[in-house]
Design a protein around this motif. Sequence first.
Motif, mmCIF file in Angstrom:
data_model
loop_
_atom_site.group_PDB
_atom_site.id
_atom_site.type_symbol
_atom_site.label_atom_id
_atom_site.label_comp_id
_atom_site.label_asym_id
_atom_site.label_seq_id
_atom_site.Cartn_x
_atom_site.Cartn_y
_atom_site.Cartn_z
ATOM 1 N N GLN A 168 -102.458 88.952 -49.319
ATOM 2 C CA GLN A 168 -102.729 90.373 -49.073
ATOM 3 C C GLN A 168 -104.225 90.672 -49.198
ATOM 4 N N LEU A 169 -104.883 90.033 -50.165
ATOM 5 C CA LEU A 169 -106.335 90.193 -50.279
ATOM 6 C C LEU A 169 -107.036 89.627 -49.047
ATOM 7 N N ARG A 170 -106.551 88.488 -48.587
ATOM 8 C CA ARG A 170 -107.139 87.876 -47.393
ATOM 9 C C ARG A 170 -106.899 88.738 -46.155
ATOM 10 N N ALA A 171 -105.724 89.353 -46.077
ATOM 11 C CA ALA A 171 -105.373 90.130 -44.884
ATOM 12 C C ALA A 171 -106.252 91.366 -44.715
ATOM 13 N N GLY A 172 -106.733 91.928 -45.822
ATOM 14 C CA GLY A 172 -107.561 93.128 -45.724
ATOM 15 C C GLY A 172 -109.049 92.855 -45.700
ATOM 16 N N TYR A 173 -109.426 91.584 -45.757
ATOM 17 C CA TYR A 173 -110.827 91.195 -45.919
ATOM 18 C C TYR A 173 -111.721 91.753 -44.814
ATOM 19 N N ASP A 174 -111.239 91.760 -43.589
ATOM 20 C CA ASP A 174 -112.058 92.203 -42.463
ATOM 21 C C ASP A 174 -112.263 93.716 -42.454
ATOM 22 N N MET A 175 -111.535 94.455 -43.317
ATOM 23 C CA MET A 175 -111.636 95.914 -43.353
ATOM 24 C C MET A 175 -112.653 96.401 -44.386
ATOM 25 N N ARG A 176 -113.230 95.479 -45.151
ATOM 26 C CA ARG A 176 -114.178 95.867 -46.185
ATOM 27 C C ARG A 176 -115.504 96.285 -45.555
ATOM 28 N N ALA A 178 -115.362 99.737 -45.980
ATOM 29 C CA ALA A 178 -114.919 101.112 -45.757
ATOM 30 C C ALA A 178 -113.451 101.308 -46.093
ATOM 31 N N ALA A 179 -112.617 100.287 -45.822
ATOM 32 C CA ALA A 179 -111.180 100.460 -46.003
ATOM 33 C C ALA A 179 -110.543 99.365 -46.845
ATOM 34 N N PHE A 180 -111.362 98.625 -47.575
ATOM 35 C CA PHE A 180 -110.858 97.586 -48.469
ATOM 36 C C PHE A 180 -111.970 97.293 -49.471
ATOM 37 N N PRO A 181 -111.646 96.706 -50.632
ATOM 38 C CA PRO A 181 -112.711 96.462 -51.612
ATOM 39 C C PRO A 181 -113.885 95.702 -51.027
ATOM 40 N N GLN A 182 -115.095 96.155 -51.357
ATOM 41 C CA GLN A 182 -116.299 95.464 -50.905
ATOM 42 C C GLN A 182 -116.342 94.048 -51.457
ATOM 43 N N SER A 183 -115.935 93.909 -52.717
ATOM 44 C CA SER A 183 -115.968 92.606 -53.369
ATOM 45 C C SER A 183 -114.778 92.487 -54.305
ATOM 46 N N VAL A 184 -114.228 91.290 -54.386
ATOM 47 C CA VAL A 184 -113.137 90.994 -55.325
ATOM 48 C C VAL A 184 -113.523 89.751 -56.110
ATOM 49 N N ILE A 185 -113.368 89.820 -57.420
ATOM 50 C CA ILE A 185 -113.569 88.653 -58.274
ATOM 51 C C ILE A 185 -112.219 88.271 -58.869
ATOM 52 N N LEU A 186 -111.802 87.050 -58.613
ATOM 53 C CA LEU A 186 -110.591 86.509 -59.229
ATOM 54 C C LEU A 186 -111.006 85.702 -60.452
ATOM 55 N N CYS A 187 -110.410 86.007 -61.592
ATOM 56 C CA CYS A 187 -110.801 85.347 -62.832
ATOM 57 C C CYS A 187 -109.596 84.672 -63.467
ATOM 58 N N GLY A 188 -109.776 83.417 -63.862
ATOM 59 C CA GLY A 188 -108.701 82.682 -64.511
ATOM 60 C C GLY A 188 -109.245 81.423 -65.147
ATOM 61 N N ILE A 189 -108.335 80.565 -65.554
ATOM 62 C CA ILE A 189 -108.733 79.319 -66.205
ATOM 63 C C ILE A 189 -109.199 78.295 -65.175
ATOM 64 N N ARG A 190 -108.589 78.327 -63.984
ATOM 65 C CA ARG A 190 -108.880 77.314 -62.973
ATOM 66 C C ARG A 190 -109.477 77.935 -61.724
ATOM 67 N N ASP A 191 -110.154 77.112 -60.955
ATOM 68 C CA ASP A 191 -110.633 77.528 -59.648
ATOM 69 C C ASP A 191 -109.426 77.657 -58.715
ATOM 70 N N VAL A 192 -109.473 78.633 -57.832
ATOM 71 C CA VAL A 192 -108.363 78.865 -56.918
ATOM 72 C C VAL A 192 -108.081 77.646 -56.045
ATOM 73 N N ARG A 193 -109.088 76.839 -55.770
ATOM 74 C CA ARG A 193 -108.881 75.659 -54.925
ATOM 75 C C ARG A 193 -107.951 74.657 -55.586
ATOM 76 N N ASP A 194 -107.816 74.747 -56.931
ATOM 77 C CA ASP A 194 -106.989 73.802 -57.674
ATOM 78 C C ASP A 194 -105.544 74.268 -57.822
#
Length: 258
Positions: A168-176, A178-194
Amino acid sequence: MTETHSKTERFFNTSGPVVAADHYCIPPLERLELDEVLRLIRQKRYFVLHAPRQTGKTSSLLALRNLLNDGGEHRCLYANVETGQAARGDVAAGMQAILAELSIRARATFPNSGLDDATQGTLESAGPLSALRETLVRWSTADAKPLVLLIDEIDALVGDTLISVLRQLRAGYDMRPAAFPQSVILCGIRDVRDYRIHSETEGDIITGGSAFNIKAASLRLGDLDEAELRALLRQHTAQTGQAFTEGALVSCAKNGLN
């Protein structure tokens, strides 16, 4: 009768975000690569901040939220989505928990802004696979200031619930912005690639990198270094008068404060 008020004594904290008035601490923003973080936000990037537990992730995110909101150019919202963990792969239940958390944080961070009201009904009108996206569209279009979203404990989410949030975050990315968050930070223990996420609906393993391939960078918050540990101990000495031998300082630098 004369009232006496004792000054609050600070202490070492390892059980949640630090509060400077209560805890010995390194200023949380100094724990971040702040110039890089602000550069990525200005460039409208979505990125990851990851680190082991009890290294100051949440404290740093909360300080960043305050910095951005005090600056007046952005609206920045912090949310901890760990409450969605219990839903596991039940996307409807997970999304309900996540939207409730967003609503609570919006009400506390921006009282009387209407963001809380904008969250209502999105689960019913858009369905669990689009409710988060619909909420963020409503929030982003409600104010001319660009929205920055800080999502903590993202990797506490499980299975299809996590996949749905990332998509859902990816789907709205092109609307930033004006119509989606300018920036999103995902925070956790691991990198999302893992992330290797088992999707019950798709019957396959989905990697976090493929579900969130709009990620621009991965920043890692490191453990406290020797200089930072010594600074914390100096704060303790200044308050209590208790001095530490050089041997104790070296031991703390090697093994931490635990």
